[in-house]
Design a protein around this motif. Structure first.
Motif, PDB file in Angstrom:
ATOM      1  N   ASP A  80       0.676  -1.117   0.087  1.00  0.00           N
ATOM      2  CA  ASP A  80      -0.173  -0.227   0.037  1.00  0.00           C
ATOM      3  C   ASP A  80       0.817   1.262   0.137  1.00  0.00           C
ATOM      4  O   ASP A  80       1.619   1.745   1.141  1.00  0.00           O
ATOM      5  CB  ASP A  80      -0.998  -0.020   1.269  1.00  0.00           C
ATOM      6  N   GLY A  81       0.704   1.981  -1.217  1.00  0.00           N
ATOM      7  CA  GLY A  81       1.701   2.835  -1.268  1.00  0.00           C
ATOM      8  C   GLY A  81       0.793   4.464  -0.723  1.00  0.00           C
ATOM      9  O   GLY A  81       1.507   5.603  -0.889  1.00  0.00           O
ATOM     10  N   VAL A 382      13.191  16.564  -2.679  1.00  0.00           N
ATOM     11  CA  VAL A 382      13.345  16.390  -4.192  1.00  0.00           C
ATOM     12  C   VAL A 382      13.416  15.071  -4.480  1.00  0.00           C
ATOM     13  O   VAL A 382      12.821  14.678  -5.668  1.00  0.00           O
ATOM     14  CB  VAL A 382      14.482  17.442  -4.739  1.00  0.00           C
ATOM     15  N   LEU A 383      14.456  14.177  -3.951  1.00  0.00           N
ATOM     16  CA  LEU A 383      14.483  13.012  -4.215  1.00  0.00           C
ATOM     17  C   LEU A 383      13.174  12.191  -3.925  1.00  0.00           C
ATOM     18  O   LEU A 383      12.864  11.212  -4.882  1.00  0.00           O
ATOM     19  CB  LEU A 383      15.800  12.162  -3.565  1.00  0.00           C
ATOM     20  N   VAL A 384      12.661  12.212  -2.945  1.00  0.00           N
ATOM     21  CA  VAL A 384      11.481  11.523  -2.505  1.00  0.00           C
ATOM     22  C   VAL A 384      10.290  12.179  -3.332  1.00  0.00           C
ATOM     23  O   VAL A 384       9.565  11.159  -4.181  1.00  0.00           O
ATOM     24  CB  VAL A 384      10.731  11.970  -1.045  1.00  0.00           C
ATOM     25  N   ASP A 385      10.262  13.160  -4.012  1.00  0.00           N
ATOM     26  CA  ASP A 385       9.364  13.647  -5.013  1.00  0.00           C
ATOM     27  C   ASP A 385       9.733  12.855  -6.340  1.00  0.00           C
ATOM     28  O   ASP A 385       8.626  12.920  -7.154  1.00  0.00           O
ATOM     29  CB  ASP A 385       9.199  14.971  -4.903  1.00  0.00           C
ATOM     30  N   VAL A 386      10.745  13.000  -6.616  1.00  0.00           N
ATOM     31  CA  VAL A 386      11.181  12.159  -8.044  1.00  0.00           C
ATOM     32  C   VAL A 386      10.517  10.735  -7.839  1.00  0.00           C
ATOM     33  O   VAL A 386      10.084  10.346  -8.864  1.00  0.00           O
ATOM     34  CB  VAL A 386      12.560  12.298  -8.207  1.00  0.00           C
ATOM     35  N   LEU A 387      10.974  10.018  -6.803  1.00  0.00           N
ATOM     36  CA  LEU A 387      10.384   8.561  -6.814  1.00  0.00           C
ATOM     37  C   LEU A 387       9.115   8.613  -6.857  1.00  0.00           C
ATOM     38  O   LEU A 387       8.452   7.712  -7.299  1.00  0.00           O
ATOM     39  CB  LEU A 387      11.008   8.172  -5.531  1.00  0.00           C
ATOM     40  N   ARG A 388       8.281   9.672  -6.236  1.00  0.00           N
ATOM     41  CA  ARG A 388       6.845   9.751  -6.325  1.00  0.00           C
ATOM     42  C   ARG A 388       6.413   9.869  -7.674  1.00  0.00           C
ATOM     43  O   ARG A 388       5.553   9.130  -8.347  1.00  0.00           O
ATOM     44  CB  ARG A 388       6.440  10.513  -5.268  1.00  0.00           C
ATOM     45  N   ALA A 391       6.638   6.593  -9.682  1.00  0.00           N
ATOM     46  CA  ALA A 391       5.445   5.830  -9.238  1.00  0.00           C
ATOM     47  C   ALA A 391       4.149   6.133  -9.729  1.00  0.00           C
ATOM     48  O   ALA A 391       3.264   5.329  -9.628  1.00  0.00           O
ATOM     49  CB  ALA A 391       5.514   5.441  -7.576  1.00  0.00           C
ATOM     50  N   SER A 392       3.951   7.320 -10.135  1.00  0.00           N
ATOM     51  CA  SER A 392       2.684   7.791 -10.624  1.00  0.00           C
ATOM     52  C   SER A 392       2.091   7.068 -11.790  1.00  0.00           C
ATOM     53  O   SER A 392       2.585   6.948 -12.646  1.00  0.00           O
ATOM     54  CB  SER A 392       2.805   9.382 -10.789  1.00  0.00           C
ATOM     55  N   ARG A 399       8.469   4.656 -15.050  1.00  0.00           N
ATOM     56  CA  ARG A 399       8.515   3.453 -14.036  1.00  0.00           C
ATOM     57  C   ARG A 399       9.797   2.670 -14.080  1.00  0.00           C
ATOM     58  O   ARG A 399      10.134   1.994 -13.142  1.00  0.00           O
ATOM     59  CB  ARG A 399       7.197   2.502 -14.465  1.00  0.00           C
ATOM     60  N   PRO A 400      10.612   2.822 -15.426  1.00  0.00           N
ATOM     61  CA  PRO A 400      11.817   2.086 -15.282  1.00  0.00           C
ATOM     62  C   PRO A 400      12.996   2.494 -14.243  1.00  0.00           C
ATOM     63  O   PRO A 400      13.679   1.640 -13.907  1.00  0.00           O
ATOM     64  CB  PRO A 400      12.326   2.282 -16.557  1.00  0.00           C
TER      65      PRO A 400
END
Length: 487
Positions: A80-81, A382-388, A391-392, A399-400
Motif C-alpha cells: 500500500d503506497g 526532491v529525491l522523494v518527490d522524484v521517486l513519487r 511511481a505515479s 516506471r523503469p
C-alpha cells in the motif's frame, strides 16, 4: 517363411496408403481451419469464448484419486503506497541517523510512495546536501521524461562522393554504451544490455560499400552532437580516468583504454581508429588518417547500429552507478529539451522537468548528471518527490526508474550491503547509493513489515574521512530499519 509368402509390393503399398491418409488428414484439417470448424472445436475444448478452462475445474479421470485444490494464503499483505505513516515509528526506525559516525550534517525525508507530505523530515543546518550518485535518479527521470523509455541512439556511417576520393564519415549519436566489439563475455553486472559496437558497424558498412563498388575511402568522424567542455570544471582532476573519461558523443567502452594503454585523450578519435581497423579487416582500404569533420548534409547513410533503449540504459546506470552513462543521458536530455547538448543544457532540462511536474527544488542545484561534482546540492524532499513521480500512474514512462533501483543484499551497488542491522531490510529496500569522500547517501523505496510502501532519502555530507565505512554501515542500518518497521 512368412516373409517369403508376403505378396510383392505389400509393404510399399502400405506406405503409399499411409501417405495418402496423411495427405487426406492434412487436407481435411486445412479445410476445417478455413471453414472455422476446427476453431470452434478448439474453442470448445479450451472453454467458453476461447478462454482456457481453469485446470481446477477439469474433472480428473475416475481411476485417479486427486486431493481437492486448496487456495494458499497470501504470504504478505498487498503493498500500500497511500497509507499514512506513523511518524513516531518512522523516527524510531531511523534512530541510527543520530550516530556521530555520520557527522554533523544529516538530512532526510520519508513519506508514503503514492501519497503527499512527509512522515519524517530531519535537517541539521542547511536543508540541502551533496547528493553524490543519488543525482543519477534525477538525471534518469529527466531522460525518461523527455526521450521516452523506448528511445534509442544510432551510430551511423555516411558516404560523401562529391570529391575525388569517396569520404566515409563516422557519426556519433551519443550512444553511452557503444562498444569496441560485440558482447562476448559477461561483465558480472546483474543486468547488462546487449550493446551496439563498431565492429558490427564496420561489417555492415563494408558490405554496403562493396555493393556500391567502393573499396577505398577517406575516413572522417563527427562528434559534434554534444557541446561545451568534455570535463566539468568542478570535477576533481583525479576523477579522470579513474571515475570517468572526457564525455563524448562518439566513444567506445565509455572512453576507456584497452588494458596496458594510457588514458584516452580524444575518445572520438580513438573510436574512429578502432572502426578503421575493423573496416580494413573487411577489405575496405582507408587512405590517410581519420580527420574530425562535420557529416555533409547530403551524404548517404551506409551503415547503422542502435543502442539499447533509454529504459535499458537507465537500468544499467542506476544499478551499477555508471557515471559515464549518466553524463551522456544528461546531454541527451538537454538536446531533447532545447537542442543544447552541454552540461548547462542538461542541467536546465532537469530543472525544467522537475518544475513542470510540480516538484519544488527547495534550493537544489545540480551541475552534472552523475553526482561527481561536489558543487551539487540537493534537498532530500526532491529525491522523494522524484521517486513519487516515477511511481505515479500518470507517468508510466518513468516506471523503469523504480525497476532499476538495486535490491538490498541482492543486486547492483547494494549486493553486499545491508547485511547488518535489521534482517528484514534485505530484499525489502531498493535504493540508489551515493558515495564521495565525506559523503554517504541513500534514496529509494522500502516496503515495511505492514506492507506500506515508503519513499526515502537519507543524506550526510560532513562525514570524517576515517569514518567513511562506519558511516555507510550506519546509513544502511537506518534504511534497513524502514524495511523492518511497523510504520
Amino acid at each position: 517363411m512368412a516373409e517369403k509368402d508376403r505378396e510383392p509390393g505389400t509393404r510399399r503399398g502400405r506406405r503409399v496408403l499411409s501417405g495418402v491418409l496423411v495427405v487426406a488428414l492434412l487436407a481435411g484439417a486445412g479445410v476445417a481451419w478455413r471453414t472455422g470448424a476446427a476453431e470452434r472445436w478448439w474453442d470448445d475444448l479450451r472453454g467458453d469464448g476461447g478462454t482456457p478452462a481453469d485446470p481446477a475445474a477439469v474433472a480428473p479421470p475416475p481411476e485417479v484419486d486427486v486431493p481437492p485444490v486448496v487456495v494458499p494464503d497470501a504470504l504478505a499483505p498487498a503493498a500500500d503506497g497511500t497509507a499514512a505513516l506513523d511518524a513516531r515509528a518512522v523516527k524510531q526506525a531511523l534512530a541510527p541517523l543520530d550516530s556521530a559516525d555520520l557527522g554533523r550534517h544529516v538530512i532526510a525525508a520519508v513519506g508514503p510512495l503514492e501519497g503527499t507530505g512527509y512522515a519524517y523530515e530531519a535537517a541539521e543546518g542547511a536543508g540541502v546536501a551533496i547528493p553524490a550518485s543519488t543525482t543519477k535518479l534525477v538525471t534518469s527521470t529527466a531522460a525518461l521524461f523527455l526521450l521516452g523509455p523506448e528511445h534509442t541512439f544510432a551510430t551511423t556511417t555516411v558516404l560523401d562522393t562529391s570529391g575525388t576520393t569517396p569520404r566515409l564519415v563516422l557519426v556519433g549519436g551519443g550512444d553511452p554504451l557503444l562498444a569496441r566489439e560485440p558482447n562476448s563475455t559477461p561483465t558480472g553486472a546483474t543486468y547488462d544490455p546487449r550493446r551496439a559496437d563498431v565492429r558490427t558497424l564496420a561489417k555492415r558498412t563494408a558490405r554496403n560499400l562493396k555493393a556500391s563498388g567502393v573499396t577505398s575511402v577517406e575516413l572522417g568522424f563527427d562528434d559534434s552532437l554534444f557541446a561545451g567542455p568534455a570535463v566539468h570544471p568542478t570535477w576533481k582532476p583525479d576523477y579522470i580516468p579513474e571515475e570517468i573519461n572526457p564525455v563524448s558523443a562518439l566513444w567506445v567502452d565509455e572512453g576507456r583504454a584497452l588494458p596496458g594503454q594510457g588514458p584516452v585523450a580524444d575518445p572520438a578519435l580513438e573510436a574512429t581508429t578502432t572502426f578503421a581497423q575493423a573496416l580494413a579487416r573487411r577489405g575496405i582500404t582507408v587512405t590517410g588518417s581519420p580527420i574530425r569533420t562535420p557529416a555533409p548534409a547530403g551524404a548517404t547513410e551506409v551503415g547503422r547500429v542502435t543502442s539499447p533503449t533509454v529504459a535499458q540504459i537507465v537500468q544499467r546506470l542506476v544499478e551499477v552507478s555508471d557515471n559515464a552513462a549518466a553524463e551522456v543521458l544528461l546531454r541527451q536530455a538537454g538536446i531533447a529539451d532545447s537542442g543544447d547538448g552541454s552540461f548547462t543544457g542538461g542541467q536546465q532540462a532537469v530543472a525544467r522537468v522537475l518544475t513542470a511536474n510540480g516538484i519544488d527544488l527547495r534550493g537544489s542545484v545540480l551541475y552534472d548528471g552523475s553526482g561527481l561534482s561536489r558543487a551539487n546540492r540537493l534537498a532530500p524532499g526532491v529525491l522523494v518527490d522524484v521517486l513519487r513521480l516515477a511511481a505515479s500512474a500518470d507517468h508510466p514512462q518513468l516506471r523503469p526508474l523504480l525497476a532499476a533501483l538495486p535490491v538490498a543484499g541482492y543486486t547492483g551497488s547494494l549486493t553486499d550491503r545491508m547485511d547488518l542491522g535489521p534482517a528484514a531490510g534485505r530484499g525489502r529496500v531498493r535504493a540508489k547509493t551515493g558515495t564521495l569522500t565525506g559523503v554517504t547517501s541513500l534514496a529509494g523505496i522500502a516496503i515495511d513489515a505492514q506492507g506500506h510502501l515508503l519513499a526515502f532519502a537519507l543524506m550526510a555530507d560532513k562525514v570524517k574521512k576515517d569514518k567513511g565505512l562506519l558511516a555507510r554501515t550506519t546509513m544502511d542500518t537506518a534504511a534497513a530499519g524502514l524495511g523492518a518497521c511497523l510504520c
